[in-house]
Design a protein around this motif. Structure first.
Motif, PDB file in Angstrom:
ATOM      1  N   GLU A  31       8.074  50.681  61.832  1.00  0.00           N
ATOM      2  CA  GLU A  31       7.122  51.526  62.558  1.00  0.00           C
ATOM      3  C   GLU A  31       7.694  52.897  62.899  1.00  0.00           C
ATOM      4  O   GLU A  31       7.058  53.678  63.595  1.00  0.00           O
ATOM      5  CB  GLU A  31       6.687  50.810  63.855  1.00  0.00           C
ATOM      6  N   ARG A  32       8.891  53.175  62.426  1.00  0.00           N
ATOM      7  CA  ARG A  32       9.497  54.459  62.768  1.00  0.00           C
ATOM      8  C   ARG A  32       8.933  55.555  61.868  1.00  0.00           C
ATOM      9  O   ARG A  32       8.699  55.343  60.693  1.00  0.00           O
ATOM     10  CB  ARG A  32      11.018  54.366  62.655  1.00  0.00           C
ATOM     11  N   LEU A  33       8.750  56.719  62.426  1.00  0.00           N
ATOM     12  CA  LEU A  33       8.158  57.812  61.668  1.00  0.00           C
ATOM     13  C   LEU A  33       9.194  58.898  61.395  1.00  0.00           C
ATOM     14  O   LEU A  33      10.091  59.130  62.201  1.00  0.00           O
ATOM     15  CB  LEU A  33       6.983  58.424  62.460  1.00  0.00           C
ATOM     16  N   PRO A  34       9.033  59.574  60.247  1.00  0.00           N
ATOM     17  CA  PRO A  34       9.951  60.680  59.941  1.00  0.00           C
ATOM     18  C   PRO A  34       9.762  61.830  60.923  1.00  0.00           C
ATOM     19  O   PRO A  34       8.705  61.968  61.534  1.00  0.00           O
ATOM     20  CB  PRO A  34       9.524  61.123  58.536  1.00  0.00           C
ATOM     21  N   ILE A  35      10.789  62.633  61.055  1.00  0.00           N
ATOM     22  CA  ILE A  35      10.633  63.874  61.808  1.00  0.00           C
ATOM     23  C   ILE A  35      10.788  65.046  60.843  1.00  0.00           C
ATOM     24  O   ILE A  35      11.538  64.965  59.864  1.00  0.00           O
ATOM     25  CB  ILE A  35      11.647  63.985  62.969  1.00  0.00           C
ATOM     26  N   ARG A  36      10.057  66.108  61.109  1.00  0.00           N
ATOM     27  CA  ARG A  36      10.102  67.289  60.228  1.00  0.00           C
ATOM     28  C   ARG A  36      11.277  68.163  60.660  1.00  0.00           C
ATOM     29  O   ARG A  36      11.452  68.426  61.852  1.00  0.00           O
ATOM     30  CB  ARG A  36       8.781  68.050  60.315  1.00  0.00           C
ATOM     31  N   PRO A  74      15.473  59.366  61.133  1.00  0.00           N
ATOM     32  CA  PRO A  74      16.729  59.331  61.899  1.00  0.00           C
ATOM     33  C   PRO A  74      17.405  57.972  61.793  1.00  0.00           C
ATOM     34  O   PRO A  74      16.759  56.968  61.462  1.00  0.00           O
ATOM     35  CB  PRO A  74      16.271  59.581  63.342  1.00  0.00           C
ATOM     36  N   GLY A  75      18.691  57.971  62.105  1.00  0.00           N
ATOM     37  CA  GLY A  75      19.420  56.712  62.156  1.00  0.00           C
ATOM     38  C   GLY A  75      19.113  55.959  63.440  1.00  0.00           C
ATOM     39  O   GLY A  75      18.252  56.351  64.223  1.00  0.00           O
ATOM     40  N   GLY A  92      16.612  48.265  45.534  1.00  0.00           N
ATOM     41  CA  GLY A  92      15.315  48.839  45.868  1.00  0.00           C
ATOM     42  C   GLY A  92      15.049  48.976  47.349  1.00  0.00           C
ATOM     43  O   GLY A  92      13.985  49.471  47.742  1.00  0.00           O
ATOM     44  N   LEU A  93      16.009  48.551  48.188  1.00  0.00           N
ATOM     45  CA  LEU A  93      15.710  48.462  49.627  1.00  0.00           C
ATOM     46  C   LEU A  93      15.452  49.828  50.257  1.00  0.00           C
ATOM     47  O   LEU A  93      14.506  49.996  51.032  1.00  0.00           O
ATOM     48  CB  LEU A  93      16.852  47.760  50.371  1.00  0.00           C
ATOM     49  N   ALA A  94      16.311  50.797  49.946  1.00  0.00           N
ATOM     50  CA  ALA A  94      16.162  52.105  50.592  1.00  0.00           C
ATOM     51  C   ALA A  94      14.828  52.746  50.195  1.00  0.00           C
ATOM     52  O   ALA A  94      14.096  53.259  51.047  1.00  0.00           O
ATOM     53  CB  ALA A  94      17.331  53.020  50.228  1.00  0.00           C
ATOM     54  N   LEU A  95      14.499  52.682  48.898  1.00  0.00           N
ATOM     55  CA  LEU A  95      13.231  53.279  48.453  1.00  0.00           C
ATOM     56  C   LEU A  95      12.043  52.575  49.107  1.00  0.00           C
ATOM     57  O   LEU A  95      11.093  53.229  49.557  1.00  0.00           O
ATOM     58  CB  LEU A  95      13.113  53.230  46.930  1.00  0.00           C
ATOM     59  N   ALA A  96      12.109  51.248  49.189  1.00  0.00           N
ATOM     60  CA  ALA A  96      11.012  50.509  49.831  1.00  0.00           C
ATOM     61  C   ALA A  96      10.859  50.928  51.295  1.00  0.00           C
ATOM     62  O   ALA A  96       9.739  51.087  51.800  1.00  0.00           O
ATOM     63  CB  ALA A  96      11.264  49.005  49.723  1.00  0.00           C
ATOM     64  N   GLY A  97      11.980  51.127  51.965  1.00  0.00           N
ATOM     65  CA  GLY A  97      11.933  51.550  53.363  1.00  0.00           C
ATOM     66  C   GLY A  97      11.402  52.967  53.509  1.00  0.00           C
ATOM     67  O   GLY A  97      10.615  53.266  54.418  1.00  0.00           O
ATOM     68  N   LEU A  98      11.822  53.845  52.606  1.00  0.00           N
ATOM     69  CA  LEU A  98      11.339  55.227  52.650  1.00  0.00           C
ATOM     70  C   LEU A  98       9.833  55.275  52.363  1.00  0.00           C
ATOM     71  O   LEU A  98       9.086  56.012  53.034  1.00  0.00           O
ATOM     72  CB  LEU A  98      12.110  56.083  51.633  1.00  0.00           C
ATOM     73  N   ALA A  99       9.393  54.493  51.390  1.00  0.00           N
ATOM     74  CA  ALA A  99       7.958  54.477  51.052  1.00  0.00           C
ATOM     75  C   ALA A  99       7.145  53.965  52.242  1.00  0.00           C
ATOM     76  O   ALA A  99       6.069  54.500  52.553  1.00  0.00           O
ATOM     77  CB  ALA A  99       7.728  53.603  49.821  1.00  0.00           C
ATOM     78  N   ALA A 106       3.275  55.166  56.333  1.00  0.00           N
ATOM     79  CA  ALA A 106       2.966  55.067  57.768  1.00  0.00           C
ATOM     80  C   ALA A 106       2.661  56.451  58.335  1.00  0.00           C
ATOM     81  O   ALA A 106       1.749  56.633  59.148  1.00  0.00           O
ATOM     82  CB  ALA A 106       4.137  54.432  58.520  1.00  0.00           C
ATOM     83  N   MET A 107       3.406  57.456  57.843  1.00  0.00           N
ATOM     84  CA  MET A 107       3.185  58.827  58.298  1.00  0.00           C
ATOM     85  C   MET A 107       1.812  59.338  57.837  1.00  0.00           C
ATOM     86  O   MET A 107       1.096  59.992  58.596  1.00  0.00           O
ATOM     87  CB  MET A 107       4.312  59.720  57.775  1.00  0.00           C
TER      88      MET A 107
END
Lengths: 306, 306
Positions: free
Chosen positions: B95-100, B114-115, B288-295, B300-301
């Motif tokens: 549920e975490r969202l990217p920051i610009r 963010p970490g 594939g984990l990082a890409l799946a998490g980024l997607a 979500a964004m």
């Protein structure tokens, strides 16, 4: 060298200690007094004998006269460190004699003091046995454990002038690798030392040695999240590593007479760490130990040849 | 790239995972399908944001069209890894969202995930939190410990889609430092693995973790005196280090459901080590984990912006 008179220009004999972090050579008079000395950096890998001889020649060529000069070497020389040339413990280091090895250059009469090997646990001394002989020259009758601090630290049990057993740790090497080339390097980028942080880390690691791995990894988090002072972090790293070494070496210091020798900053840390366990260890400079041990072997050989 | 048609030449968006040992970038279509990907070696130090952006541009420039392209990055980016941008645990990674974040180059619309930071013990995830989100996408409802194996291995306690706590070890880094640059490097110069030696070293170190220091140092003696097979020595080194990690991480695997993800050779070792303790850990590819998490964060964004 320029100030030397003509007759003292050449060495009567030369002593060489190829240590873990430097190679030291001494130009000596027949009576063992030092005419000149040189220190070169070295790496801790065992060289091949020809490479060692070439490096040695580069170093000592100005000291060689006409004819051949005896050069007595110990440590990481590659000359006599093959398994068959390493003599086993127990051994009386002061009574060991050099062996003559063939040299490519006719100016060299190459003599090597072999290392010492121990079958169980398998371990070896490469030069430290000569430092022990030098230590015993200045501390005759010493009975206890001599801890020779260095990149590899060796704990040597000595009784009746004999090396009874020994054990090596890699604390100094660990520290250099982690401080220089790891994800915690930035956290410990300092030359300072915080005595309290050091002592706490020693005690924590001694009481919970199984936590070493996470204790070290945690330094990055402490750095980024808590802006931990790098000198405190460095002290914790040293404390954790020396604490882990003390945990591994307990039979070598618990209830033992311990003496420390090595670079003074490192020896001070070991002394402080042992002090947390109620062990008071006198500190000795390691600077002259190798030369004293080499001289002892040299004169024993002269005596033997009579 | 040459085979791409004109309309698919440019990425609709770009995902980037700056990991401990490599930087991976994916050129993605709007629906998340991969048009192209690139892997570059990286070092494990945290870059400064401008240096990261410059390296990123070098990598992804061929994928950029006219106007700006959204680039969503996680890991060791320097973009959002400052303490104030690292969000604390517990956290629901999905549920975490990217920051610009501001970019110097107008072609980049830079977004960072963010970490995660943990106050006690102080520790941080830099990209692994996104791998956890990717893992949970494929394993919804997973309850237990996910061990993400790498140069720094992270043990992550997960419950109800939430990262509850985590702990880092430096086993992979230790191994690389000792195998590459130490007095035991020659002893372990092999790529082989001896299962029995590995398992014995794991068990020995778990039962006597305080002996780690001498166990590692002893490999030189075993090499020189006993001509120990370097693949056996390498297996002992890996076994001792992973055994020490398991000793430190006991609360994370004892009586826990453990899943492993990471490079298959390393994951196999961890699985074998855990198996000696009666813990059967399923193995997952980490690719594939990082890409799946980024997607997951990307969509979500999009959803959030509606």
């Amino acid at each position: 060298m320029d100030e030397m008179s003509a007759e003292s220009r050449y060495a009567d004999w030369i002593a060489v200690h190829a240590g873990q972090s430097d190679l030291r050579a001494w130009a000596l008079a027949a009576d063992g007094s030092v005419r000149a000395e040189l220190t070169l950096p070295s790496d801790s890998a065992m060289p091949e004998a020809p490479a060692f001889e070439a490096k040695l020649l580069d170093t000592i060529a100005p000291w060689l006269g006409q004819g051949s000069t005896s050069v007595l070497a110990c440590g990481l020389t590659g000359l006599a460190d093959l398994p068959e040339a390493i003599t086993p413990v127990p051994a009386k280091p002061a009574e060991r004699l050099p062996i003559r090895v063939s040299a490519n250059d006719p100016r060299l009469d190459l003599l090597a003091l072999p290392g010492l090997s121990q079958a169980n646990p398998p371990d070896l001394l490469l030069g430290e046995e000569t430092e022990v002989a030098g230590f015993l020259a200045g501390n005759p009758g010493f009975d206890g454990v001599l801890c020779l601090v260095g990149p590899r630290t060796v704990w040597v049990q000595i009784s009746a002038e004999e090396i009874v057993s020994f054990q090596t740790a890699m604390t100094g090497e660990f520290f250099d690798l982690l401080a220089g080339h790891s994800t915690i390097s930035a956290a410990v980028a300092s030359t300072g030392m915080d005595a309290e942080a050091f002592v706490d880390a020693v005690s924590d690691t001694l009481s919970r040695p199984e936590r070493l791995s996470q204790r070290l990894a945690a330094l990055r988090g402490q750095h980024v999240l808590q802006q931990l002072d790098p000198s405190v972090a460095r002290s914790r790293l040293f404390g954790a590593l020396i604490g882990a070494e003390l945990a591994a070496m307990r039979p070598y210091w618990l209830g033992q007479q311990v003496a420390l020798a090595g670079p003074s900053d490192m020896v001070d840390l070991y002394a402080r760490a042992l002090d947390t366990q109620g062990v008071s260890a006198p500190r000795h400079a390691s600077d002259g130990l190798a030369l004293a041990g080499l001289a002892r072997a040299w004169f024993a050989m002269q005596e033997h040849a009579k």
